[in-house]
Motif scaffolding. Structure first.
Motif, mmCIF file in Angstrom:
data_model
loop_
_atom_site.group_PDB
_atom_site.id
_atom_site.type_symbol
_atom_site.label_atom_id
_atom_site.label_comp_id
_atom_site.label_asym_id
_atom_site.label_seq_id
_atom_site.Cartn_x
_atom_site.Cartn_y
_atom_site.Cartn_z
ATOM 1 N N HIS A 5 -19.518 -2.630 5.695
ATOM 2 C CA HIS A 5 -19.570 -2.131 4.321
ATOM 3 C C HIS A 5 -21.015 -2.014 3.884
ATOM 4 O O HIS A 5 -21.540 -2.855 3.185
ATOM 5 C CB HIS A 5 -18.833 -3.063 3.364
ATOM 6 C CG HIS A 5 -17.372 -3.237 3.703
ATOM 7 N ND1 HIS A 5 -16.492 -2.213 3.648
ATOM 8 C CD2 HIS A 5 -16.666 -4.320 4.107
ATOM 9 C CE1 HIS A 5 -15.291 -2.640 4.001
ATOM 10 N NE2 HIS A 5 -15.379 -3.930 4.280
ATOM 11 N N SER A 6 -21.655 -0.954 4.269
ATOM 12 C CA SER A 6 -23.045 -0.754 3.866
ATOM 13 C C SER A 6 -23.086 0.140 2.629
ATOM 14 O O SER A 6 -22.200 0.961 2.416
ATOM 15 C CB SER A 6 -23.837 -0.113 4.993
ATOM 16 O OG SER A 6 -23.385 1.211 5.211
ATOM 17 N N ALA A 8 -24.942 2.597 2.046
ATOM 18 C CA ALA A 8 -25.122 4.001 2.422
ATOM 19 C C ALA A 8 -23.784 4.648 2.758
ATOM 20 O O ALA A 8 -23.558 5.827 2.491
ATOM 21 C CB ALA A 8 -26.070 4.096 3.597
ATOM 22 N N ALA A 9 -22.870 3.886 3.326
ATOM 23 C CA ALA A 9 -21.565 4.436 3.670
ATOM 24 C C ALA A 9 -20.759 4.722 2.407
ATOM 25 O O ALA A 9 -19.962 5.658 2.374
ATOM 26 C CB ALA A 9 -20.805 3.463 4.565
ATOM 27 N N LEU A 11 -21.959 5.790 -0.429
ATOM 28 C CA LEU A 11 -22.552 6.931 -1.123
ATOM 29 C C LEU A 11 -22.551 8.191 -0.269
ATOM 30 O O LEU A 11 -23.192 9.162 -0.609
ATOM 31 C CB LEU A 11 -23.984 6.595 -1.539
ATOM 32 C CG LEU A 11 -24.128 5.455 -2.541
ATOM 33 C CD1 LEU A 11 -25.588 5.162 -2.808
ATOM 34 C CD2 LEU A 11 -23.416 5.787 -3.832
ATOM 35 N N SER A 12 -21.854 8.185 0.827
ATOM 36 C CA SER A 12 -21.889 9.351 1.706
ATOM 37 C C SER A 12 -21.199 10.543 1.040
ATOM 38 O O SER A 12 -20.224 10.411 0.309
ATOM 39 C CB SER A 12 -21.219 9.035 3.039
ATOM 40 O OG SER A 12 -19.843 8.810 2.840
ATOM 41 N N VAL A 13 -21.698 11.697 1.300
ATOM 42 C CA VAL A 13 -21.187 12.942 0.736
ATOM 43 C C VAL A 13 -20.110 13.484 1.664
ATOM 44 O O VAL A 13 -20.293 13.517 2.880
ATOM 45 C CB VAL A 13 -22.339 13.962 0.588
ATOM 46 C CG1 VAL A 13 -21.839 15.274 0.051
ATOM 47 C CG2 VAL A 13 -23.429 13.386 -0.293
ATOM 48 N N PRO A 14 -18.975 13.905 1.117
ATOM 49 C CA PRO A 14 -17.939 14.459 1.978
ATOM 50 C C PRO A 14 -18.428 15.762 2.603
ATOM 51 O O PRO A 14 -19.303 16.434 2.063
ATOM 52 C CB PRO A 14 -16.767 14.707 1.037
ATOM 53 C CG PRO A 14 -17.359 14.783 -0.307
ATOM 54 C CD PRO A 14 -18.582 13.925 -0.281
ATOM 55 N N PRO A 15 -17.875 16.124 3.726
ATOM 56 C CA PRO A 15 -18.331 17.360 4.376
ATOM 57 C C PRO A 15 -18.044 18.579 3.495
ATOM 58 O O PRO A 15 -17.046 18.624 2.780
ATOM 59 C CB PRO A 15 -17.514 17.412 5.666
ATOM 60 C CG PRO A 15 -16.351 16.518 5.443
ATOM 61 C CD PRO A 15 -16.804 15.474 4.469
#
Length: 97
Positions: A5-6, A8-9, A11-15
């Protein structure tokens, strides 16, 4: 030590998806598309049912209609006049009271 559970993971943007998969794009396209279709329907109606050509003596025909209406005099307006007079009659002056 591995962390699954970072931040950055999270806040990742969906493709990215193609533009046609977004509903608001179709809503923006629908307005002008409906106007274009309505324009073609109007054109089709105008070509299919052209306006009738008026006669050469349309003015004389109109004058004759006015003479006919004038010769009828007040007879043509009798029901309207009775209705108007009845509506203006006060309740205490009405017949049958």
């Amino acid at each position: 030590m591995s962390t699954t559970h970072s931040p950055a993971a999270a806040l990742s943007v969906p493709p990215a998806q193609p533009w046609w998969k977004y509903g608001h794009v179709w809503m923006l396209i629908a307005g002008p598309a409906v106007v274009i279709v309505a324009g073609f329907v109007t054109l089709w109606l105008a070509v299919r049912q052209p306006d009738p050509v008026i006669s050469e003596d349309y003015y004389r025909q109109g004058l004759e209609i006015n003479k006919t209406l004038a010769s009828q005099g007040e007879k043509g307006l009798t029901p309207a006049m009775q209705g108007r007079n009845h509506a203006a009659t006060p309740a205490e002056d009405a017949v049958g009271r």
